[in-house]
Design a protein around this motif. Structure first.
Motif, PDB file in Angstrom:
ATOM      1  N   GLU A 166      -3.336  -8.245 -58.534  1.00  0.00           N
ATOM      2  CA  GLU A 166      -2.285  -7.233 -58.655  1.00  0.00           C
ATOM      3  C   GLU A 166      -1.408  -7.559 -59.857  1.00  0.00           C
ATOM      4  OE1 GLU A 166       1.015  -9.121 -55.615  1.00  0.00           O
ATOM      5  OE2 GLU A 166      -0.714  -8.109 -54.753  1.00  0.00           O
ATOM      6  N   TYR A 192       0.317  -2.599 -59.185  1.00  0.00           N
ATOM      7  CA  TYR A 192      -0.979  -1.916 -59.211  1.00  0.00           C
ATOM      8  C   TYR A 192      -2.059  -2.951 -58.892  1.00  0.00           C
ATOM      9  CZ  TYR A 192       0.714   2.472 -61.222  1.00  0.00           C
ATOM     10  OH  TYR A 192       1.359   3.682 -61.413  1.00  0.00           O
ATOM     11  N   ALA A 202      -2.731   2.428 -57.616  1.00  0.00           N
ATOM     12  CA  ALA A 202      -1.301   2.233 -57.406  1.00  0.00           C
ATOM     13  C   ALA A 202      -1.049   1.493 -56.100  1.00  0.00           C
ATOM     14  CB  ALA A 202      -0.598   3.586 -57.391  1.00  0.00           C
TER      15      ALA A 202
END
Length: 317
Positions: free
Chosen positions: A50, A59, A79
């Motif tokens: 991430e 994200y 997302a």
């Protein structure tokens, strides 16, 4: 460029975004902020991690290790870190393509493990060794910080007492000229290193530190023993035995923070031991995160997330 040609910089940037770059015709523009999938970039070895793109918004990014951070690196950008929406998008990729993945490296987050298990069922999960070592290092630094706060409190009380008695306060200095407070503050970075990488000053400081605080020495040895398992163990069987011995050492030490580390390792030991098959790490994902941060710095931040993703995927997808 705008300055060189005596143009308005913001206007040129706007013209580039809206007309020259073909951003408005980008087929992924409508859903770019939610997900971007590139099935053609899937290969046998993937990484999942991430990263924050804008204002701390996370994200989840899946990358192809074989691309080595160049064209074809990005497999997916989704997302957030919530499992269900990410799985929903990844399952749109045909199972035949997803089953090509034989190994996926990740950290110890349960969300990442769930995504990997559901979307890439044929892949072996490998927990990144550096995330494991980082936990142990944080436990060591936690012990150092506690001692530092105690040293600061003692020094403040001594200063207060000296003022009450109207005498000059002279702090105790150790053999290298550090006060206890300074010793604990300046030892931060040497505790991250192996002793073979210490400078002469760090080596001298470490001897004083370990003499004054034997519990820091004991915790440091635990960190080094864990590092040595990853560096020296040649097979899963040897690593398993040595991790069990390390777990026993932690139990004897009585350090609460290290007990937490040991329990975390115990709960993730299968994927941690998988490291010893191919010695794979998540370094590719961390490297790609660094590229994103550098790219973001060139923009001086991210004002338009879709346009940032458009340029990012043009280069790396």
């Amino acid at each position: 460029m705008a300055s060189f040609y005596n143009l308005n910089g913001k206007k040129l940037q706007r013209q580039y975004r809206d007309y020259i770059s073909e951003f408005k015709q980008w087929k992924h523009k409508t859903h770019a902020k939610q997900y971007l999938i590139y099935p053609e970039n899937i290969d046998k070895h993937l990484s999942i991690d991430e990263t924050a793109l804008s204002k701390g918004e996370l994200y989840t990014i899946i990358t192809n290790k074989k691309a080595k951070g160049k064209k074809g690196s990005i497999v997916a950008i989704c997302a957030g870190t919530k499992v269900e929406p990410i799985i929903e998008q990844l399952l749109k990729i045909p199972s035949k393509i997803r089953n090509k993945v034989k190994e996926i490296t990740l950290d110890m987050a349960n969300s990442m493990k769930t995504i990997a298990r559901v979307c890439f069922p044929k892949a072996t999960q490998v927990t990144d060794r550096f995330h494991v070592q980082k936990l142990a290092l944080e436990a060591l630094q936690d012990i150092r910080i506690k001692h530092r706060w105690e040293a600061i409190d003692r020094e403040n009380n001594s200063i207060k007492l000296a003022k009450q008695k109207k005498i000059l306060f002279i702090p105790e200095t150790l053999d290298n000229g550090d006060t206890r407070k300074q010793l604990l503050a300046r030892s931060r970075y040497l505790l991250y290193k192996a002793p073979s990488n210490w400078t002469q000053n760090q080596d001298f400081r470490s001897k004083i530190l370990f003499q004054q605080y034997p519990d820091i020495k004991k915790a440091f040895d635990l960190v080094q023993n864990l590092r040595n398992i990853f560096n020296q163990a040649k097979s899963i069987k040897i690593a398993y035995t040595r991790l069990a011995q390390w777990y026993h050492q932690v139990e004897i030490s009585g350090f609460k923070a290290f007990n937490t580390v040991a329990n975390t390792i115990y709960n993730n030991y299968r994927s941690i031991l998988n490291y010893f098959n191919n010695r794979s790490t998540n370094a590719a994902a961390e490297s790609f995160n660094a590229k994103i941060k550098a790219f973001r710095a060139q923009f001086r931040g991210v004002k338009n997330v879709e346009f940032f993703l458009f340029r990012l995927t043009n280069i790396f997808a």
